[in-house]
Design an enzyme around this catalytic site. Structure first.
Site, PDB file in Angstrom:
ATOM      1  N   HIS A 189       0.904  -1.471   0.121  1.00  0.00           N
ATOM      2  CA  HIS A 189      -0.181   0.010  -0.009  1.00  0.00           C
ATOM      3  C   HIS A 189       0.871   1.320  -0.072  1.00  0.00           C
ATOM      4  O   HIS A 189       0.589   2.313  -0.457  1.00  0.00           O
ATOM      5  CB  HIS A 189      -0.906  -0.030   1.248  1.00  0.00           C
ATOM      6  CG  HIS A 189      -2.019  -1.053   0.635  1.00  0.00           C
ATOM      7  ND1 HIS A 189      -2.064  -2.251   1.148  1.00  0.00           N
ATOM      8  CD2 HIS A 189      -3.262  -0.788   0.213  1.00  0.00           C
ATOM      9  CE1 HIS A 189      -3.195  -2.938   0.639  1.00  0.00           C
ATOM     10  NE2 HIS A 189      -4.131  -1.994   0.189  1.00  0.00           N
ATOM     11  N   ARG A 224     -10.216   4.188  -0.686  1.00  0.00           N
ATOM     12  CA  ARG A 224      -9.732   3.208   0.367  1.00  0.00           C
ATOM     13  C   ARG A 224      -9.922   3.876   1.740  1.00  0.00           C
ATOM     14  O   ARG A 224      -9.021   4.527   2.286  1.00  0.00           O
ATOM     15  CB  ARG A 224      -8.319   3.137   0.408  1.00  0.00           C
ATOM     16  CG  ARG A 224      -7.980   2.169  -0.852  1.00  0.00           C
ATOM     17  CD  ARG A 224      -6.492   1.598  -1.112  1.00  0.00           C
ATOM     18  NE  ARG A 224      -6.228   0.634  -1.763  1.00  0.00           N
ATOM     19  CZ  ARG A 224      -5.883   0.798  -2.971  1.00  0.00           C
ATOM     20  NH1 ARG A 224      -5.862   2.007  -3.543  1.00  0.00           N
ATOM     21  NH2 ARG A 224      -5.617  -0.200  -3.793  1.00  0.00           N
ATOM     22  N   ARG A 242     -15.033   2.361  -0.344  1.00  0.00           N
ATOM     23  CA  ARG A 242     -14.981   0.824   0.112  1.00  0.00           C
ATOM     24  C   ARG A 242     -14.926   0.826   1.614  1.00  0.00           C
ATOM     25  O   ARG A 242     -14.380   1.835   2.238  1.00  0.00           O
ATOM     26  CB  ARG A 242     -13.626   0.357  -0.260  1.00  0.00           C
ATOM     27  CG  ARG A 242     -13.467  -1.269   0.321  1.00  0.00           C
ATOM     28  CD  ARG A 242     -12.241  -1.807  -0.080  1.00  0.00           C
ATOM     29  NE  ARG A 242     -10.897  -0.977   0.254  1.00  0.00           N
ATOM     30  CZ  ARG A 242      -9.724  -1.407  -0.137  1.00  0.00           C
ATOM     31  NH1 ARG A 242      -9.541  -2.197  -1.278  1.00  0.00           N
ATOM     32  NH2 ARG A 242      -8.539  -0.800   0.320  1.00  0.00           N
ATOM     33  N   GLU A 293     -11.962 -10.128  -4.925  1.00  0.00           N
ATOM     34  CA  GLU A 293     -10.630 -10.135  -4.644  1.00  0.00           C
ATOM     35  C   GLU A 293      -9.911 -11.313  -3.866  1.00  0.00           C
ATOM     36  O   GLU A 293      -8.978 -11.544  -3.536  1.00  0.00           O
ATOM     37  CB  GLU A 293     -10.142  -9.159  -3.785  1.00  0.00           C
ATOM     38  CG  GLU A 293     -10.642  -8.575  -2.531  1.00  0.00           C
ATOM     39  CD  GLU A 293     -10.499  -7.363  -1.948  1.00  0.00           C
ATOM     40  OE1 GLU A 293      -9.117  -6.831  -2.326  1.00  0.00           O
ATOM     41  OE2 GLU A 293     -10.959  -6.803  -1.069  1.00  0.00           O
ATOM     42  N   ASN A 334      -5.128  -6.862  -7.043  1.00  0.00           N
ATOM     43  CA  ASN A 334      -3.787  -6.967  -6.189  1.00  0.00           C
ATOM     44  C   ASN A 334      -4.037  -8.293  -5.085  1.00  0.00           C
ATOM     45  O   ASN A 334      -2.892  -9.012  -4.930  1.00  0.00           O
ATOM     46  CB  ASN A 334      -3.572  -5.706  -5.195  1.00  0.00           C
ATOM     47  CG  ASN A 334      -3.750  -4.327  -5.948  1.00  0.00           C
ATOM     48  OD1 ASN A 334      -3.353  -4.529  -7.215  1.00  0.00           O
ATOM     49  ND2 ASN A 334      -4.029  -3.328  -5.259  1.00  0.00           N
ATOM     50  N   ASP A 335      -5.171  -8.167  -4.490  1.00  0.00           N
ATOM     51  CA  ASP A 335      -5.260  -9.243  -3.614  1.00  0.00           C
ATOM     52  C   ASP A 335      -5.617 -10.487  -4.208  1.00  0.00           C
ATOM     53  O   ASP A 335      -5.334 -11.745  -4.028  1.00  0.00           O
ATOM     54  CB  ASP A 335      -6.419  -9.087  -2.740  1.00  0.00           C
ATOM     55  CG  ASP A 335      -5.716  -8.324  -1.398  1.00  0.00           C
ATOM     56  OD1 ASP A 335      -4.730  -8.592  -0.841  1.00  0.00           O
ATOM     57  OD2 ASP A 335      -6.386  -7.274  -1.113  1.00  0.00           O
ATOM     58  N   ARG A 367       1.857 -10.624  -1.288  1.00  0.00           N
ATOM     59  CA  ARG A 367       1.899  -9.269  -1.975  1.00  0.00           C
ATOM     60  C   ARG A 367       3.170  -8.317  -1.436  1.00  0.00           C
ATOM     61  O   ARG A 367       3.690  -7.442  -2.153  1.00  0.00           O
ATOM     62  CB  ARG A 367       0.754  -8.280  -2.544  1.00  0.00           C
ATOM     63  CG  ARG A 367       0.292  -7.933  -1.292  1.00  0.00           C
ATOM     64  CD  ARG A 367      -1.206  -7.393  -1.785  1.00  0.00           C
ATOM     65  NE  ARG A 367      -1.320  -6.027  -2.028  1.00  0.00           N
ATOM     66  CZ  ARG A 367      -2.594  -5.256  -1.794  1.00  0.00           C
ATOM     67  NH1 ARG A 367      -3.723  -6.023  -1.726  1.00  0.00           N
ATOM     68  NH2 ARG A 367      -2.558  -4.146  -2.056  1.00  0.00           N
ATOM     69  N   CYS A 392     -10.293  -2.312 -10.145  1.00  0.00           N
ATOM     70  CA  CYS A 392      -9.846  -1.236  -9.100  1.00  0.00           C
ATOM     71  C   CYS A 392      -8.121  -1.532  -8.782  1.00  0.00           C
ATOM     72  O   CYS A 392      -7.677  -0.743  -7.997  1.00  0.00           O
ATOM     73  CB  CYS A 392     -10.711  -0.584  -7.973  1.00  0.00           C
ATOM     74  SG  CYS A 392     -10.736  -2.134  -6.975  1.00  0.00           S
TER      75      CYS A 392
HETATM   76  C1  PEP Z   1      -6.894  -5.071  -4.432  1.00  0.00           C
HETATM   77  O1  PEP Z   1      -6.722  -5.997  -3.801  1.00  0.00           O
HETATM   78  O2  PEP Z   1      -6.720  -5.013  -5.765  1.00  0.00           O
HETATM   79  C2  PEP Z   1      -7.467  -3.795  -4.107  1.00  0.00           C
HETATM   80  C3  PEP Z   1      -7.817  -2.696  -4.944  1.00  0.00           C
HETATM   81  O3  PEP Z   1      -7.579  -3.486  -2.604  1.00  0.00           O
HETATM   82  P1  PEP Z   1      -6.249  -3.164  -1.820  1.00  0.00           P
HETATM   83  O4  PEP Z   1      -5.153  -3.056  -2.814  1.00  0.00           O
HETATM   84  O5  PEP Z   1      -6.383  -1.754  -1.044  1.00  0.00           O
HETATM   85  O6  PEP Z   1      -5.988  -4.403  -0.928  1.00  0.00           O
HETATM   86 MG    MG Z   2      -7.562  -5.934  -1.570  1.00  0.00          MG
END
Ligand code: PEP
Ligand code: MG
Length: 544
Positions: A194, A301, A337, A435, A458-459, A469, A506
């Protein structure tokens, strides 16, 4: 020290592509001890002390003025006392003496002198003098911080700088004054963390995994951070500076050309269109969204409102923040979110405790369902803010239809309470983040419950490929273009569309312009990207 570094290059992984040149600010953790290092040029170290004293005088002046306004002259006087102590010849001469006789670094000399003077004051009979022990410690800490960046930065007086650190947590990053940061360079960290996401959001050139010894670099050095080349150069030569200036000019020209796409449609040559929204982490990011002409906000976020503070944000604080965002965005959609705290996003007051696998642990919607009081406060704020604009809510880390039904039951309770209290509210569109692989596999079932989907790649990549990650060692294995991920995205799009629901992306993959064409062809309805990427993605769509 600086001499050894003249023109020295270090490579790292690029988080954001920009290029910048400026002064370095080294950040070390609070816990780190001041190290004793041998030096060869005592006068150069003494010069550093002079610089640190000058900065400290200026910082104390700012603090004094602020304190006079906020708490009155008598309480502010302490900062004047500190300023006077910094002019004391005995104290300064003692520091210079340690540097010259022991040939050691300025930080160490200040620390030793500060301790000696504090002990001396503490042993005095006079009560007033005894109390000065704490002050001499305080000014010594300030000097050490100015010399090395130790223990954080005073953003009120900081010049725009390149932050060099071992690693940065999201909560440290959100507290930083973005106007004062030219670039980030960290020894550790991962491109999907993040902190990296925040750097992209703020369009700050950033490099991670840079193998630099933090004891060798120091605050005040000059550096060039070149994101595109994945390089940082300390104490650049004149030639390197000229080269960087040329690159900076080229980059500015490219950005200028992109500006011409403002106000244009996200439409392909054959008339297909896609929404391009932006991701934000705070109310102040809305400026970047408008500046980059995004069609809406696809991911706010909200957990960043909870970071970098000592207690939960109240309903009122949250309501004001959400309301301000939706009002500023006017008719444009704002997808907020709900709290996705946990894993790398930690706030002590949640008392989440240590877990062996925090990414697969007590986080996001799991906390909200287990601690509904926290969730209800946020939902009240969201439902109230929804009455003021085009707000949508989105729930993170969903793995089952049962969770969604539980959420809806809580939303209903909140609605009843607001109705009873005669507080204006609106039940907005409610979507689900896809996710987890589980959510993908049951996306047909979830599509019947949700108003929309937003794919958190991402997740989703982390859980599908079983790759943390955050783990820098696995960067080479983390392949967001993996066929499994692309097939999953197609599956989610098809299931959403069968139920007449819209679907966006996203996660960071949404901004990967090598996939823009693929996403449009897949039928994705919306891409939500870091604000500085909006026009780049638009350019790609229009070129199709
Ligand atoms: C994701 O997981 O792709 C996402 C957008 O949420 P975050 O990166 O905040 O976990
Ligand atoms: Mg996520």
């Amino acid at each position: 020290m600086a001499e050894n570094f003249s023109g020295k290059k270090f490579s790292g992984k690029t988080v954001y592509n920009g290029i910048t040149m400026g002064k370095v600010m080294v950040l070390r953790g609070n816990q780190e001890q001041v190290r004793r290092t041998k030096i060869t040029d005592a006068e150069q170290e003494i010069e550093r002390v002079h610089g640190a004293v000058e900065n400290a005088q200026q910082q104390l002046g700012v603090l004094y003025d602020k304190a006079v306004k906020e708490v009155g002259e008598s309480s502010a006087a302490i900062f004047e006392v500190h300023q006077m102590m910094l002019e004391d010849d005995d104290y300064l001469d003692a520091i210079y003496h340690v540097i010259r006789t022991e040939m050691v670094n300025a930080e160490y000399a200040v620390a030793i002198t500060g301790d000696n003077f504090a002990d001396m004051f503490a042993g005095m009979d006079d009560e007033y003098m005894r109390a000065r022990a704490a002050d001499v410690k305080d000014i010594s800490t300030r000097l050490i911080r100015n010399l090395s960046g130790e223990g954080g930065v005073d953003f009120s007086t900081m010049e725009p700088s390149i932050i060099v650190a071992d690693d940065l947590s999201p909560s440290e990053t959100v507290q930083m004054d973005k106007k004062k940061i030219l670039a980030f360079v960290t020894v550790h960290g991962s491109t999907n963390s993040h902190t990296a996401i925040l750097a992209r959001m703020m369009s700050i050139p950033a490099l991670i995994g840079v193998p630099v010894d933090l004891n060798e670099v120091h605050t005040g050095m000059t550096a060039i951070v070149d994101g595109a080349a994945g390089e940082v150069i300390f104490e650049p030569t004149e030639f390197q500076c000229n080269e960087a200036e040329e690159k900076i000019r080229n980059e500015q020209e490219k950005l200028r050309l992109l500006q011409e796409l403002k106000g244009k449609k996200n439409e392909t040559g054959d008339g297909r269109s896609i929404d391009i929204y932006a991701n934000i982490g705070s109310v102040s990011d809305v400026g970047y969204v408008l500046e980059n002409d995004a069609g809406g906000i696809g991911l706010f976020r909200s957990e960043f409102l909870y970071l970098g503070r000592d207690d939960f944000p109240t309903e009122e604080e949250q309501f004001q923040a959400y309301k301000q965002v939706v009002q500023t965005m006017g008719k444009k959609k704002v997808v907020i979110r709900t709290l996705d705290i946990g894993a790398d996003k930690q706030a002590d007051y949640f008392e989440l405790g240590k877990e062996d696998n925090p990414a697969m642990g007590y986080r996001a919607i799991r906390i909200c369902l287990k601690q509904p009081d926290i969730f209800k406060t946020q939902l009240r704020a969201l439902l109230r803010a929804a009455a003021y604009g085009n707000l949508s809510i989105m729930y993170p880390m969903i793995i089952s239809a049962e969770e969604v039904k539980k959420i809806y039951a809580i939303v209903e309770e909140v609605e009843q309470e607001l109705k009873q209290d005669a507080i204006p509210y609106r039940i907005p569109e409610q979507g689900i983040m896809i996710e987890t692989p589980a959510a993908v596999m049951i996306s047909d079932e979830l599509a019947e419950l949700a108003d929309f989907f937003s794919i958190g790649t991402n997740d989703l990549t982390q859980y599908t490929l079983a790759i943390d990650r955050q783990n820098q060692r696995l960067e080479d294995f983390y392949n967001p273009h993996h066929k499994a991920i692309l097939r999953m995205i197609q599956m989610v799009v098809d299931n959403a569309h069968k139920c007449g629901k819209w679907v966006g992306i996203c996660g960071e993959l949404g901004a990967d312009t090598t996939l823009t064409e693929t996403f449009v062809n897949m039928g994705i309805d919306e891409l939500s990207v870091a604000p500085p990427m909006v026009l780049k993605v638009r350019e790609k769509v229009r070129a199709m």
